[in-house]
Design an enzyme around this catalytic site. Structure first.
Site, mmCIF file in Angstrom:
data_model
loop_
_atom_site.group_PDB
_atom_site.id
_atom_site.type_symbol
_atom_site.label_atom_id
_atom_site.label_comp_id
_atom_site.label_asym_id
_atom_site.label_seq_id
_atom_site.Cartn_x
_atom_site.Cartn_y
_atom_site.Cartn_z
ATOM 1 N N CYS A 129 94.389 35.064 23.998
ATOM 2 C CA CYS A 129 92.954 35.356 24.034
ATOM 3 C C CYS A 129 92.551 35.272 25.493
ATOM 4 O O CYS A 129 92.875 34.300 26.174
ATOM 5 C CB CYS A 129 92.169 34.335 23.208
ATOM 6 S SG CYS A 129 90.389 34.522 23.408
ATOM 7 N N SER A 152 114.253 43.681 20.302
ATOM 8 C CA SER A 152 114.999 44.017 21.498
ATOM 9 C C SER A 152 115.115 45.540 21.601
ATOM 10 O O SER A 152 114.805 46.131 22.631
ATOM 11 C CB SER A 152 116.390 43.384 21.377
ATOM 12 O OG SER A 152 117.063 43.459 22.560
ATOM 13 N N GLY A 172 73.309 39.516 33.476
ATOM 14 C CA GLY A 172 73.005 40.417 32.358
ATOM 15 C C GLY A 172 71.910 39.874 31.454
ATOM 16 O O GLY A 172 70.924 40.565 31.164
ATOM 17 N N GLU A 207 80.437 33.870 35.391
ATOM 18 C CA GLU A 207 81.538 33.879 36.362
ATOM 19 C C GLU A 207 81.899 32.518 36.939
ATOM 20 O O GLU A 207 83.055 32.276 37.294
ATOM 21 C CB GLU A 207 81.152 34.764 37.546
ATOM 22 C CG GLU A 207 80.915 36.200 37.209
ATOM 23 C CD GLU A 207 80.263 36.895 38.379
ATOM 24 O OE1 GLU A 207 80.969 37.619 39.093
ATOM 25 O OE2 GLU A 207 79.048 36.694 38.577
HETATM 26 C C1 LIG Z 1 107.591 39.244 23.092
HETATM 27 C C2 LIG Z 1 109.017 38.781 23.117
HETATM 28 C C3 LIG Z 1 109.297 37.543 23.662
HETATM 29 C C4 LIG Z 1 110.611 37.094 23.706
HETATM 30 N N1 LIG Z 1 110.856 35.864 24.254
HETATM 31 C C5 LIG Z 1 112.137 35.424 24.324
HETATM 32 C C6 LIG Z 1 112.431 34.158 24.908
HETATM 33 O O1 LIG Z 1 111.548 33.429 25.355
HETATM 34 N N2 LIG Z 1 113.728 33.775 24.976
HETATM 35 C C7 LIG Z 1 114.731 34.563 24.482
HETATM 36 O O2 LIG Z 1 115.871 34.166 24.555
HETATM 37 N N3 LIG Z 1 114.479 35.741 23.921
HETATM 38 C C8 LIG Z 1 113.216 36.199 23.842
HETATM 39 N N4 LIG Z 1 112.960 37.423 23.292
HETATM 40 C C9 LIG Z 1 114.105 38.263 22.868
HETATM 41 C C10 LIG Z 1 114.444 38.056 21.415
HETATM 42 O O3 LIG Z 1 115.021 36.809 21.221
HETATM 43 C C11 LIG Z 1 115.428 39.148 21.024
HETATM 44 O O4 LIG Z 1 114.795 40.365 21.223
HETATM 45 C C12 LIG Z 1 115.793 39.053 19.579
HETATM 46 O O5 LIG Z 1 116.426 37.864 19.292
HETATM 47 C C13 LIG Z 1 116.637 40.248 19.134
HETATM 48 O O6 LIG Z 1 116.777 40.218 17.734
HETATM 49 P P1 LIG Z 1 116.359 41.451 16.814
HETATM 50 O O7 LIG Z 1 116.738 41.116 15.437
HETATM 51 O O8 LIG Z 1 114.968 41.797 17.026
HETATM 52 O O9 LIG Z 1 117.310 42.583 17.394
HETATM 53 P P2 LIG Z 1 117.156 44.147 17.306
HETATM 54 O O10 LIG Z 1 116.181 44.597 18.331
HETATM 55 O O11 LIG Z 1 116.878 44.562 15.912
HETATM 56 O O12 LIG Z 1 118.620 44.566 17.715
HETATM 57 C C14 LIG Z 1 119.115 44.290 18.983
HETATM 58 C C15 LIG Z 1 120.556 44.740 19.141
HETATM 59 O O13 LIG Z 1 121.421 43.918 18.375
HETATM 60 C C16 LIG Z 1 122.315 44.691 17.607
HETATM 61 N N5 LIG Z 1 122.553 43.975 16.349
HETATM 62 C C17 LIG Z 1 121.637 43.311 15.633
HETATM 63 N N6 LIG Z 1 122.245 42.704 14.592
HETATM 64 C C18 LIG Z 1 123.544 42.992 14.670
HETATM 65 C C19 LIG Z 1 124.657 42.646 13.861
HETATM 66 N N7 LIG Z 1 124.542 41.877 12.798
HETATM 67 N N8 LIG Z 1 125.871 43.145 14.219
HETATM 68 C C20 LIG Z 1 126.004 43.933 15.293
HETATM 69 N N9 LIG Z 1 124.978 44.284 16.083
HETATM 70 C C21 LIG Z 1 123.759 43.810 15.778
HETATM 71 C C22 LIG Z 1 121.618 45.996 17.405
HETATM 72 O O14 LIG Z 1 122.570 47.032 17.217
HETATM 73 C C23 LIG Z 1 120.827 46.149 18.682
HETATM 74 O O15 LIG Z 1 121.605 46.783 19.655
HETATM 75 C C24 LIG Z 1 111.668 37.902 23.207
HETATM 76 C C25 LIG Z 1 111.371 39.147 22.653
HETATM 77 C C26 LIG Z 1 110.063 39.593 22.602
HETATM 78 C C27 LIG Z 1 109.753 40.933 22.017
HETATM 79 S S1 FES Z 2 90.291 38.204 23.759
HETATM 80 FE FE1 FES Z 2 89.843 36.568 22.433
HETATM 81 S S2 FES Z 2 87.750 36.805 22.116
HETATM 82 FE FE2 FES Z 2 88.181 38.308 23.628
#
Ligand SMILES: Cc1cc2nc3c(=O)[nH]c(=O)nc-3n(C[C@H](O)[C@H](O)[C@H](O)COP(=O)(O)OP(=O)(O)OC[C@H]3O[C@@H](n4cnc5c(N)ncnc54)[C@H](O)[C@@H]3O)c2cc1C
Ligand code: FES
Ligand code: FES
Length: 1345
Positions: free
Chosen positions: A152, A273, A1097, A1276
């Protein structure tokens, strides 16, 4: 050619209704589907990357293994629509509505004042709702965790948390739990009652009004889905889109066969990912294999050999499994599990942990992966399966490095992960340091494990793995090998550090930058591990009564503080304000904490923002094409290929502009030359947003680079590159004064810029009408008149043909003053050229790239003072980085100079400022308008004086503060009495002096953790320094049923201006607010308005509304006199009968501001807001992390129109200021490309950044004659008070440096990020890291301040 088989039907439920999609596109996300197909616009887009939580919805699935229904929050922007087969989705619209029944979560967040602009609110509501579905009476810790993934930008989180707390088991209404003191014992006048009899109130809402939570009323899981889950389909489902096919097999066998057939196809699980990679890194996969229905992938087995966890388990499930296992097994077996659990608490937010799978996490092999280093050192094995059979591979350095020999074969998948238990004499730990504590990718992380020969401290096995120090997780194998057999002592530590720094080498140009900091963390983490293990060894050795030779020296208590991480705590606090006069009629709402007019609509998702307006007939979507060069000649633009793509209608260039193309030096669309990366060159209009985005990729622009290219302030000074003349104010005789002082100090201060990060990105919808060249422009802006004027001049049609409408704005903070006109004008050109409506919604990356933000600042000071701390002479010179065009830079420079003196009377003072022209996107207005950056120089100078005098900074502040009626440097008279009162109250309420002593005591006892405390005074001038800006108009209609329509020139940005205006109208017309309505701000009802900015404002528009109401009441007076017992409706009816106009324009001709820069004199501001803030922090000297222990703010709001809104403004701006000074860091490449373009890379404060104790009080009994009902504008000023956290951190750093005999005059650098803090706390570890000669490498990012 054979016809491809048809797609299957996608079946899922949304809000209890069945959805059957026959032609689903696998590339479509749930967010797009909800918003476009189902018209459920309550779920918002704010980042599209899973990083902000604005799109949170709840997904419910029947778990095939546990046979239980699992409810979990997700970020809809990352959920592929096809992944929802058999799932039930609940959105904010599904849980309650103002039309039917509100859900208690919705009611409470609104009534607790947890909404300002309301853009984040649906996401917050859904996170809380999901929590309550799983835990109807959650603990406060669970509540904090549930909200950890929701950002937020307005509220400062406190009221949101407060609303959630009303559901918690242990919530007892006392907000100061844990302090041993109840808010009811606050002092003589304190009263906890809402609008109570006594002077002072501490409650902003009445809890008793809330309807109870009744879990039996919730939507049930659809029986049809339950049946589907009980008899799972085994057939493979295929969903075929235009470019991508989604295949979801029903059995493991089918999955493995598909993997043979499509070895290149990725498995898609959480898509956290893959999704971002496909969106921003141009990855494309024509086939996606979804194993979501394969139960084998979610199996969990526990044996004495360890845990085997299905690769399809989510990280949230993993966390639960580990927590359960840890509770079942003896501690010695759970070392690895505990280490994993530690990181799972801070890895991303809950939504991402609910979506992301363990398999996806491991296979993605992100260099920053928090789990892979621990799994690697913990000896995890990957169980692979393919059609050929199964095999195991270790999750080791070879796998992590992606070596083909140690990797999965293309046809293999990861079935499960085996994690062995730890053994006796084995220790495993995890470390991580990120920009902020929660929901931030780590800079560096590590997993470390050591095994000792039984009964000894001799290393039998050692593994150390780091994340964030290379392209993949790095295993320090060689170093570990060389340390085998060594004893666990200081000698080993020294050797280990040397070896590690050698093996884990990070080049100076490493992506991510902050190389020296990251190198330091490599050894700092090792040191923490060393101490941790030493402690454990001591316990074990004692247990085994080992011989003396094996005993370890005790770690002195002073050093033990290195061991503890800062826990996440639930903030507490009290908000204090003056209650209204007991004689004020109950129906008069002025001065009462009235809920935001749109609060309930925010909470139900029914509040309409610009992009929630339904699609209009023939609408096109526009995407902007921006320059990829910082300074270049445009040689050619070729969009022929783009025009051939399906759906593309036109490309708009400067040649299409019928009127003026912006200003000569600030073009709307580039002509011939570009001045920065991100400058708009042209725009594509297409049938859909996806088609427009694809076309943008096909536009070829060729450039010829031009010289010079300037990014930094230093370079601009060197090239004499400035946007406007110097601004200067001077008083006294600087030269002479410097000759008479005891001491002189000179210093430099660097303050980084800031991204507005309003949750609603810039958006506009232009609808051309069929007649007379009329256009309707729906726009998210703080200044519709400016948009109107710009569209008019761009199209060369009169202003009267253009109507701008602003219903509400999802946060502005200055960023929607100037820029919306550019987007409005470009969209209008497109609309006129194509004859079709144009919608332009910037995605987060483009918004951050194009729009600019707060000006970075470089300040130099020279201060002359007496040994007692009295400042006799001060000379400050500031440079701001204005970017490539003037925009507001001259005004910002002026404000900066006018405000630099802050609260101090310095007789010999010279203040100079210049705006540098650089090849960066133009910087613009931002809350505080120069004050927050500039005044940091003044306050830093005070701190430097204190250090030289050997006195605490607060003494220097007090000594030099204005004390009596006086004149500012520009000779405007003012009375600083409220300033002194704020200062004294803040000292008193925060128990500053006793806490200063406690801080010093703590610091004596702790070497690796230090506390710091600071109190900062503030004198903030409100308003524009130009008379024409001090005017406003309003239009008030009374209809024949007695209802009243109020319109005025202010825009609702979340600051509650509409609420305040109705409070004013209600008081003036003497009727309840329920009679009144505000529909929108429109240039057709109130023309020639000024921007809603500069905190005035409500002041100016309030007076205009007051004026209109008074005119109307005057007209009604004879009627009322004649029938004093009549009702409002009777009087209105009579007035109509008597042909009395029931409509009036109100006008306010405000303050006559002037400033003569030649003379350095003027009366530029109508009044000042005073305040003071005291903050206390604790820093971790080894990692640079800090925790905010407590903040107390006292603010002079005079007679607040609405204390809930005003306290909300103070808290929100304070937290935003805290972000500016501690975590928000813009990173530019040496080529001028902004790296930090998403919430992943740019960290605004999250809920866990709120001080553990956060008290705000409004100064009682204060008056100002100039404003409406003696209230003050507080939009502000609170921003600067965030610097109290900065100075508290600096205080702690100073304590470290004093103790270590380091120089006291280190360069002040804002934000005080972990990197800055860590490197300022120099020690043996910072000394041992290798340093690169800057000439030998090209850094990843450059400092621009
Ligand atoms: C906003 C955000 C914040 C994040 N913060 C962190 C953080 O602080 N620390 C951190 O470590 N990570 C962080 N991540 C990353 C996150 O941990 C990984 O993106 C996540 O764990 C991937 O898992 P998924 O299931 O979404 O993979 P997907 O995106 O679905 O797949 C990723 C890849 O893995 C392969 N795959 C998946 N499963 C298998 C399987 N069983 N066998 C073979 N290949 C496979 C797929 O083919 C693909 O290439 C963050 C991600 C986001 C979006
Ligand atoms: S972004 Fe949370 S109230 Fe505006
Ligand atoms: S829009 Fe989905 S998390 Fe930000």
């Amino acid at each position: 050619m054979p016809c491809p088989p048809r797609s299957h039907e996608l079946v899922f439920f949304v809000n209890g209704r069945k959805v059957i999609e026959r032609n689903v596109d696998p590339e479509e996300t749930l967010l797009a589907f909800l918003r476009k197909n189902l018209r459920l616009t309550g779920t918002k887009y704010a980042c599209g990357r899973g990083g902000c939580g604005a799109c949170t919805v709840m997904v419910s699935k029947n778990d095939p293994v546990s046979k239980k229904i699992r409810h979990f929050s997700v970020t809809a922007c990352l959920v592929p629509i096809c992944s929802l087969y058999g799932a039930a989705v609940t959105t904010v619209e599904g849980i309650g509505s103002i039309k039917t029944r509100l859900h208690p979560v919705q009611e409470r967040i609104a009534k607790s004042h947890g909404t300002q602009c309301g853009f984040c609110t649906p996401g917050m509501v859904m996170s809380m709702y999901t929590l309550l579905r799983n835990h109807p009476q959650p603990s406060e810790e669970q509540l904090m965790e549930a909200l950890g993934g929701n950002l937020c930008r307005c509220t400062g989180y406190r009221p949101i948390l407060e609303s959630g707390r009303t559901f918690c088991t242990e919530s007892n209404g006392c907000q100061q739990k844990g302090t041993g003191k109840c808010c009811l014992d606050q002092g003589e006048n304190a009263s906890s009652s809402f609008g109570g009899k006594n002077d002072i109130c501490t409650e902003l809402f009445a809890k008793e009004e809330f309807q109870p939570l009744d879990p039996t009323q919730e939507l049930i899981f659809p029986p049809e889905l339950l049946r589907m889950a009980e008899n799972p389909e085994e057939r493979t489902l295929t969903f075929r889109g235009e470019r991508v096919t989604w295949i979801s097999p029903g059995t493991l066998k089918d999955l493995l066969e598909l993997k043979v057939k499509h070895p290149e196809a990725p498995l898609i699980l959480g898509n956290t990912s893959l999704g971002p990679a496909m969106k921003t890194r141009g990855q494309f996969h024509p086939i996606l294999l979804s194993p979501a229905r394969i139960s084998e992938l979610t199996m969990v087995t526990k044996t004495s050999e360890g845990l085997t966890i299905g690769a399809g388990c989510s990280l949230a499930q993993l966390k639960d499994i580990l927590a359960e296992t840890v509770s079942e097994l003896p501690e010695e077996k759970t070392q690895t599990y505990r280490a994993l659990l530690k990181h799972l608490k801070s890895l991303a937010g809950p939504q991402i942990r609910n979506m992301a799978s363990l398999g996806g996490h491991i296979i993605s092999r992100h260099s920053y992966s928090d789990l892979n280093p621990i799994l690697a050192v913990g000896g995890a094995t990957l169980n692979l399966i393919s059609a050929e059979g199964t095999r195991q591979i270790p999750l080791d350095e070879c796998f992590l490095a992606g070596l083909a020999s140690a990797d999965l074969k293309p046809e293999e998948i990861l079935e499960s992960v085996h994690i062995p238990p730890s053994r006796k004499w084995e220790f495993v730990s995890a470390f991580r340091q990120a920009q902020c504590q929660q929901n931030a990718l780590p800079h560096v992380n590590a997993g470390m494990r050591v095994l000792f020969k039984e009964g000894t401290d001799s290393i039998a096995d050692l593994s150390i793995a780091y994340g964030g120090v290379g392209a993949a997780t790095v295993s320090a194998q060689k170093s570990c090998q060389q340390l085998l057999g060594r004893r666990w002592n200081e000698l080993m530590l020294d050797e280990a550090c040397r070896l590690l720094l050698d093996e884990v080498s990070l080049p100076g140009s490493a992506p991510g930058g902050q190389v020296e900091f990251r190198r330091t963390l490599v050894v700092s983490f090792l040191f923490k591990f060393y101490l941790e293990v030493l402690q454990e060894l001591k316990k074990l050795v004692k247990l085994f009564s080992a011989p003396d030779s094996q005993r370890h020296p005790d770690i002195s208590d002073r050093f033990l503080s290195a061991l503890e991480d800062f826990p996440v705590t639930v903030p507490q606090g009290v908000q204090t304000y003056q209650s209204v006069d007991p004689h004020q009629p109950p129906r008069d709402p002025v001065g009462r904490p009235i809920m935001h007019l749109s609060g309930l609509k925010h909470a139900t998702g029914e509040a309409i923002f610009c992009d929630d307006i339904p699609m209009v007939d023939k609408e096109l979507f526009m995407v902007l094409v921006t320059s990829s060069r910082a300074h270049a000649k445009i040689m050619s633009i070729d969009f022929s290929e783009a025009l051939e793509l399906p759906g593309v209608v036109d490309v708009i260039t400067a040649k299409d502009i019928p009127g003026t193309n912006g200003a000569e030096d600030d073009k709307l669309l580039a002509v011939d030359e570009v001045l920065c990366v991100g400058q708009i060159v042209c725009a594509v209009a297409a049938e859909t947003d996806i088609q427009a985005r694809r076309a943008v990729e096909k536009i070829k622009i060729t450039y010829e680079d031009l010289e010079p290219v300037i990014f930094t302030i230093q370079d601009a000074i060197k090239h004499n590159s400035f946007l406007c003349p110097e601004k200067k104010l001077e008083q006294g005789n600087i030269k002479e004064a410097f000759e008479k002082v005891d001491q002189i100090v000179e210093g430099e201060v660097h303050v980084g810029g800031q991204e507005h990060f309003y949750m609603e990105t810039q958006r506009v919808l232009v609808i051309p009408k069929t007649e007379d060249k009329e256009l309707d422009v729906f726009v998210s802006t703080q200044d519709p008149a400016h948009v109107q004027k710009t569209v008019s001049s761009t199209l060369n049609i009169p202003i009267n043909r253009i109507t701008c409408h602003v219903k509400r704005v999802g946060g502005g903070f200055g960023g929607k003053v100037g820029r919306p006109a550019v987007f409005g004008a470009i969209a209008a050109v497109g609309a006129v050229k194509t004859g079709r409506p144009i919608r332009l919604v910037l995605d987060r990356e483009d918004d951050m790239l194009i729009t600019g933000g707060r000006h970075p600042l470089f300040g130099k000071y020279k201060v002359g003072f007496m040994d007692n701390g009295r400042i006799k002479a001060l000379d400050i010179e500031c440079y701001i980085n204005g970017g490539c065009t003037l925009d507001d830079s001259e005004l910002v420079t002026e404000f900066l100079i006018l405000k630099l003196e802050n609260a101090y009377k310095i007789r010999n003072l010279r203040l100079r400022g210049r705006a540098c022209m650089t090849n960066l996107p133009s910087n613009t207005a931002f809350r505080g308008f120069g004050f927050p950056q500039g005044t940091l120089v003044t306050e830093s100078c005070i701190t430097a004086v204190a250090a030289k005098c050997g006195l605490p900074p607060e003494k220097i502040r007090e000594k030099n503060m204005y004390k009596t009626v006086d004149k500012t440097i520009y000779k405007q008279a003012f009375n600083p009495e409220p300033l002194i009162r704020c200062w004294n109250e803040c000292l008193d309420k925060s128990s500053f002096h006793s806490r200063r002593i406690q801080v010093e005591e703590f610091n004596k006892k702790n070497y690796w953790k230090k506390k710091g405390i600071a109190i900062i005074p503030m004198k903030f001038s409100v308003g524009f320094a130009a008379t024409s800006y001090h005017q406003a108009a309003a239009l008030v209609h009374i209809y024949t049923d007695g209802s009243v329509l109020v319109t005025h020139g202010g825009n609702e940005l979340g600051q509650g201006i509409h609420t305040k205006m109705l409070q004013v109208a209600s008081r003036e017309l003497k009727i309840p607010m329920s009679y009144m309505h505000i529909c929108e701000t429109s240039t057709a009802t109130v023309p020639n308005t000024i921007a809603t900015a500069a905190s005035v404002g409500a002041d100016v528009n309030g007076r205009a509304v007051q004026n209109a109401c008074q005119i109307l009441l005057k007209r009604l007076e004879p009627i009322i006199k004649k029938n004093p017992e009549g009702t409002w409706e009777d009087w209105i009816e009579a007035a109509f009968e008597q042909r009395i106009s029931l409509s009036a324009t109100g006008y306010f001709r405000g303050y006559k501001a002037f400033m003569d820069w030649d003379k350095g004199e003027g009366d530029p501001f109508p009044y000042y807001v005073y305040g003071a803030a005291c903050s206390e922090v604790e820093i971790d000297c080894l990692t640079g992390a800090h925790k905010k222990i407590r903040t107390d703010i006292v603010m002079d709001a005079c007679c607040s129109l609405n204390p809930a809104i005003d306290i909300g403004q103070i808290e929100g701006s304070f937290i935003q200021g805290m972000g500016l000074y501690t975590t928000e860091e813009l990173k530019y490449s040496p080529e001028g490309v902004l790296h930090s373009r998403s919430p992943d890379e740019y960290k605004i404060p999250t809920i866990t950044d709120v001080p553990e104790e956060f008290n705000v009080s409004l100064l009682p009994s204060s008056q100002t004659p100039l404003t409406i009902y003696s209230s003050k504008g507080l939009g502000e000023s609170g921003m600067f008070l965030g610097s109290s956290v900065f100075f508290a951190i600096a205080d702690a750093v100073a304590a470290v440096r004093t103790e270590r005999d380091l120089a006291d005059n280190f360069t002040v650098h804002s934000p005080a990020t972990p990197a800055w803090v860590r490197m300022a706390c120099a020690d043996r570890f910072t000394e041992m890291i290798p340093r690169d000669d800057p000439k030998t490498f090209k850094p990843w990012s450059i400092p621009i301040a």
